[in-house]
Design an enzyme around this catalytic site. Sequence first.
Site, short mmCIF file in Angstrom:
data_model
loop_
_atom_site.label_atom_id
_atom_site.label_comp_id
_atom_site.label_asym_id
_atom_site.label_seq_id
_atom_site.Cartn_x
_atom_site.Cartn_y
_atom_site.Cartn_z
N GLU A 199 0.81 -1.23 0.00
CA GLU A 199 0.00 0.00 0.00
C GLU A 199 0.85 1.28 0.00
OE1 GLU A 199 -2.84 -0.34 3.22
OE2 GLU A 199 -3.35 -2.38 2.68
N GLU A 218 -6.21 -10.79 -0.79
CA GLU A 218 -6.96 -10.55 0.45
C GLU A 218 -8.47 -10.52 0.17
OE1 GLU A 218 -5.43 -7.14 2.50
OE2 GLU A 218 -3.35 -7.61 2.04
#
Length: 383
Positions: free
Chosen positions: A166, A271
Amino acid sequence: MKLFMKIMASVGIMGVVLATSGFAQTTLKDAFKNDFLIGAALNEAEFAGRNTNTVAIVKAQFNSISPENALKWESIHPRQFGFNFGPADAYVAFGQKNGMFIVGHTLVWHNQTPKWVFQSDQGSRTVERKRRPVDRDILLQRMSNHIFTVVGRYKGIIGGWDVVNEALNDDGALRQSEWEKIIGPDYIIKAYQFAHEADPKAELYYNDYSLENEAKRNGAIALVRKLQAAGIPIAGVGLQGHYKMDWPTNNQVDETITALSKLGVKVMITELDLDMLPPATKSQAAEVSMNFALRAELNPYTNGLPAAVQQQLNQRYADLFAMFVKHRDVVSRVTFWGVTDGDSWQNNWPIKGRTAYPLLFNRDGRPKPAFNAVLQLAAAVVP
Ligand code: G3I
């Protein structure tokens, strides 16, 4: 294109209801064994074997595991001169014992990183000195020490690492994290160089959410190209897959996997979970810092999912897996972010105390109709 048409015809992308009755005759890992690995993120109660019911599901259904929290900096390196390898060692041992592909998540992230990492001399007595930001060289030393210690400990055992997680804003620009502000944009290349040196055989991934939005995806493409230009053997990009019921569209998933495959890297869904609860915000971002107060209208299914919503979940998962199978040549792994609905981080994000239904197994550890919908999709389309 022929396979795709067969897929879309068989699962009725236009919303043909999938029959989800009947007990599944196979397992997730067997259904997709010729397509991609199937994984799940595990919490400590699971990989330490305390949650025996969920462990049985993991052993039967999955051939890959990811650590929900055990390998994050705050867990494994909570103090400057103190590592806590217990949970991570137990996670890795679980994967080795059960012959799983073991994922390392994550080495460099703006979240769940202890404050000491970014503060100056921890030895000083004055609070003021402790809080002064660390300088570039010391932070690089700390990053290097962390990566060489952790990756080195599991060398040859952990198959692939989410080295940086991220690092991008929604517009594709670099997130102004402490890493970026103190070291500069080359913190990313340094992290991958350290990881590759620490274990030359481990696959190296870049992992992020919302890459299905073009601006952020273009930022990720530029980041991967920069790593490749620096000679980093980046093996794959992780689409986190924290999806809503109506975002991203099938086309956005299709375009994203296609665009990333042109980089010559693997694409992983790292995820996967589906948030079908009323949104507290218009944002699609799986931005962990978001947090909203619990209101009844945002938590409507405290006594179970209505059949119609269950059916929407079934269809959404079937449609997504149809897309993953379409791209089986570049999709190397699909990992769910948790095993049962009760495990999910979504019960507490972005609102603490919600009752979420994002996964394929219910709170009692039983397969949901969506589990059968995915297996029926596989039976219909996997060549
Ligand atoms: O360890 C402490 C414990 O000592 C304390 O008693 C407890 C109560 O406050 O908190 C525990 O820490 C929690 C931690 O999970 C470990 O359970 C944190 O509060 C909690 O915020 C943290 O949440 C994790 C979240 O990342 C934090 O960013 C979720 O479990 C985890 O599923 C989630 O995973 C991230 C991926 O790593 C990256 N992509 C997004 C994804 C979802 O946010």
